[in-house]
Write an enzyme that holds these catalytic residues in place. Structure first.
Site, PDB file in Angstrom:
ATOM      1  N   LYS A 104      -0.014   5.303   8.437  1.00  0.00           N
ATOM      2  CA  LYS A 104       0.677   5.548   7.158  1.00  0.00           C
ATOM      3  C   LYS A 104      -0.345   5.664   6.024  1.00  0.00           C
ATOM      4  CE  LYS A 104       1.657   1.976   4.915  1.00  0.00           C
ATOM      5  NZ  LYS A 104       1.101   1.118   3.872  1.00  0.00           N
ATOM      6  N   LYS A 162      -7.362   1.804  -2.966  1.00  0.00           N
ATOM      7  CA  LYS A 162      -6.937   1.067  -1.769  1.00  0.00           C
ATOM      8  C   LYS A 162      -6.930   1.995  -0.549  1.00  0.00           C
ATOM      9  CE  LYS A 162      -4.916  -1.560   1.198  1.00  0.00           C
ATOM     10  NZ  LYS A 162      -5.702  -2.472   2.017  1.00  0.00           N
ATOM     11  N   THR A 170       0.870  -1.184   0.000  1.00  0.00           N
ATOM     12  CA  THR A 170       0.000   0.000   0.000  1.00  0.00           C
ATOM     13  C   THR A 170       0.902   1.226   0.000  1.00  0.00           C
ATOM     14  OG1 THR A 170      -1.633  -1.219   1.292  1.00  0.00           O
ATOM     15  CG2 THR A 170      -1.894   1.168   1.153  1.00  0.00           C
TER      16      THR A 170
HETATM   17  P1  NAP Z   1       4.854  -6.196   8.015  1.00  0.00           P
HETATM   18  O1  NAP Z   1       4.498  -7.537   8.536  1.00  0.00           O
HETATM   19  O2  NAP Z   1       5.212  -5.119   8.982  1.00  0.00           O
HETATM   20  O3  NAP Z   1       6.034  -6.385   6.964  1.00  0.00           O
HETATM   21  C1  NAP Z   1       6.672  -5.264   6.410  1.00  0.00           C
HETATM   22  C2  NAP Z   1       7.696  -5.733   5.403  1.00  0.00           C
HETATM   23  O4  NAP Z   1       8.343  -4.567   4.861  1.00  0.00           O
HETATM   24  C3  NAP Z   1       8.796  -6.612   5.997  1.00  0.00           C
HETATM   25  O5  NAP Z   1       9.190  -7.554   5.045  1.00  0.00           O
HETATM   26  C4  NAP Z   1       9.894  -5.584   6.272  1.00  0.00           C
HETATM   27  O6  NAP Z   1      11.187  -6.148   6.348  1.00  0.00           O
HETATM   28  C5  NAP Z   1       9.748  -4.738   5.019  1.00  0.00           C
HETATM   29  N1  NAP Z   1      10.389  -3.429   5.163  1.00  0.00           N
HETATM   30  C6  NAP Z   1      10.061  -2.433   6.010  1.00  0.00           C
HETATM   31  N2  NAP Z   1      10.877  -1.373   5.821  1.00  0.00           N
HETATM   32  C7  NAP Z   1      11.748  -1.732   4.857  1.00  0.00           C
HETATM   33  C8  NAP Z   1      12.822  -1.058   4.206  1.00  0.00           C
HETATM   34  N3  NAP Z   1      13.175   0.195   4.527  1.00  0.00           N
HETATM   35  N4  NAP Z   1      13.483  -1.724   3.224  1.00  0.00           N
HETATM   36  C9  NAP Z   1      13.128  -2.962   2.880  1.00  0.00           C
HETATM   37  N5  NAP Z   1      12.129  -3.656   3.448  1.00  0.00           N
HETATM   38  C10 NAP Z   1      11.438  -3.035   4.426  1.00  0.00           C
HETATM   39  O7  NAP Z   1       3.668  -5.582   7.130  1.00  0.00           O
HETATM   40  P2  NAP Z   1       2.505  -6.359   6.328  1.00  0.00           P
HETATM   41  O8  NAP Z   1       1.315  -6.461   7.209  1.00  0.00           O
HETATM   42  O9  NAP Z   1       3.072  -7.539   5.654  1.00  0.00           O
HETATM   43  O10 NAP Z   1       2.155  -5.220   5.245  1.00  0.00           O
HETATM   44  C11 NAP Z   1       2.897  -5.074   4.048  1.00  0.00           C
HETATM   45  C12 NAP Z   1       2.169  -4.084   3.151  1.00  0.00           C
HETATM   46  O11 NAP Z   1       0.832  -4.569   2.908  1.00  0.00           O
HETATM   47  C13 NAP Z   1       1.993  -2.686   3.751  1.00  0.00           C
HETATM   48  O12 NAP Z   1       2.087  -1.738   2.707  1.00  0.00           O
HETATM   49  C14 NAP Z   1       0.576  -2.730   4.321  1.00  0.00           C
HETATM   50  O13 NAP Z   1       0.015  -1.428   4.431  1.00  0.00           O
HETATM   51  C15 NAP Z   1      -0.112  -3.591   3.296  1.00  0.00           C
HETATM   52  N6  NAP Z   1      -1.308  -4.335   3.759  1.00  0.00           N
HETATM   53  C16 NAP Z   1      -1.328  -4.927   4.992  1.00  0.00           C
HETATM   54  C17 NAP Z   1      -2.459  -5.624   5.385  1.00  0.00           C
HETATM   55  C18 NAP Z   1      -2.549  -6.295   6.746  1.00  0.00           C
HETATM   56  O14 NAP Z   1      -3.666  -6.643   7.151  1.00  0.00           O
HETATM   57  N7  NAP Z   1      -1.467  -6.498   7.470  1.00  0.00           N
HETATM   58  C19 NAP Z   1      -3.545  -5.750   4.522  1.00  0.00           C
HETATM   59  C20 NAP Z   1      -3.472  -5.163   3.245  1.00  0.00           C
HETATM   60  C21 NAP Z   1      -2.337  -4.455   2.868  1.00  0.00           C
HETATM   61  P3  NAP Z   1      11.755  -6.684   7.762  1.00  0.00           P
HETATM   62  O15 NAP Z   1      11.155  -8.052   7.941  1.00  0.00           O
HETATM   63  O16 NAP Z   1      13.210  -6.686   7.589  1.00  0.00           O
HETATM   64  O17 NAP Z   1      11.275  -5.700   8.820  1.00  0.00           O
END
Ligand code: NAP
Length: 289
Positions: free
Chosen positions: A240, A172, A97
């Protein structure tokens, strides 16, 4: 079977990459920190040392990372970014996102390098990611959208082509704003009802049957009352999204007073130390002194 690189193995990305492996694709994975990589390798993925290395030879490169900053690092870093490894004719698919402005920058960078680009943000959370039942809001040209289908189908129960690049990000962010606005309101009202002497679960049993309660809001209200703050979608990621939504709205001169106020509530929750908790933790603003 296609060669697919998957960048970002957080809560969502690890589950999405696993579904691509299950669908029979040859998947190479990369994550900033090594923790989640072994789990995917055990399921059949190959580990790459950088996004660039993962992208080399791949037909599709998907990313699922936190935000614009992470996305920029993963795709455009001069040394290690995936763009440098993309083969001509490969398709870059950004599922994170991100802001509409960054989506616009990305499509220019990727197409300028001779590859194709599709934004594919997803609706749904960890259970839908696990089951391959996300809803994808794709933005891009018709050729990229058609090209993406083998890589997106294992992830989704529905894939919508919503327009050119940028439209997926906007839709989104609108979806998440509609959710976050409701959750901020429900947390506030559950706090009010509690202070007015109601038993929260009993009140919710009535409220959840009324047309004003969306299924998502009622579900989150149950988590709020149960004190269930286990992370599925944390306050920080929701904040965010509201920053991107309100900036995106400003860019097209759309007035968003309710989203602005909700961002304020989310920022208060982060300042109070709940940023890493599930967004259900908004209730703590009203029940914890
Ligand atoms: P998450 O579990 O916090 O994972 C975040 C990911 O981003 C991890 O792989 C992290 O790496 C990586 N990351 C963060 N900062 C970084 C950087 N500077 N350089 C490279 N990698 C970096 O988040 P998530 O829930 O999977 O969400 C991922 C995306 O999907 C976000 O954009 C979120 O808004 C979207 N989303 C989430 C949901 C939900 O329900 N969770 C639903 C729809 C969409 P590390 O492991 O090294 O920290």
């Amino acid at each position: 079977m296609s060669k697919i690189a998957f960048l970002g193995l957080g809560g969502m990305g690890a589950r999405m990459a696993a579904n691509l492996i299950k669908a029979g694709h040859a998947v190479t994975v990369w994550n900033r920190s090594p923790g989640p990589v072994a789990g995917l390798v055990a399921q059949g993925a190959t580990a790459a040392p950088s996004p660039r290395a993962a992208a080399e030879g791949a037909e599709f490169v998907l990313a699922m990372v936190a935000d614009d900053i992470a996305s920029r690092a993963v795709w455009l870093d001069g040394e290690t970014g995936a763009l440098a490894g993309l083969a001509p004719g490969a398709l870059a698919i950004e599922c994170s996102t991100i802001s509409p402005a960054w989506a616009g920058e990305m499509v220019a960078a990727v197409t300028g390098a001779g590859a194709a680009f599709l934004e594919a943000p997803v609706v749904g959370s960890l259970p839908q990611a696990q089951e391959g039942k996300l809803i994808i809001l794709a933005g891009g040209d018709a050729v990229a959208y058609a090209q993406a289908q083998p890589a997106l189908a294992p992830l989704a129960s529905a894939i919508h082509h919503v327009g050119p690049v940028g439209r997926g990000a906007v839709l989104k962010l609108a979806v998440n704003s509609l959710l976050g606005i409701q959750l901020a309101a429900w947390a506030e009202m559950m706090g009010f009802l509690g202070k007015a002497g109601f038993d929260g679960p009993a009140a919710l049993d009535i409220l959840a049957t009324l047309p004003v309660a969306s299924p998502a809001a009622a579900n989150y209200a149950r988590m709020m009352l149960a004190g269930d703050f286990a992370v599925r979608f944390p306050v920080d990621l929701m904040a965010k999204d509201f920053r991107y939504a309100t900036h995106g709205a400003d860019a097209v001169k759309a007035d968003t007073p309710v989203a602005d106020a909700t961002l304020g509530v989310l920022e208060r929750a982060a300042e109070a130390g709940f940023g890493a908790d599930n967004v259900s933790a908004l209730i703590r603003l009203y029940t914890v002194q």
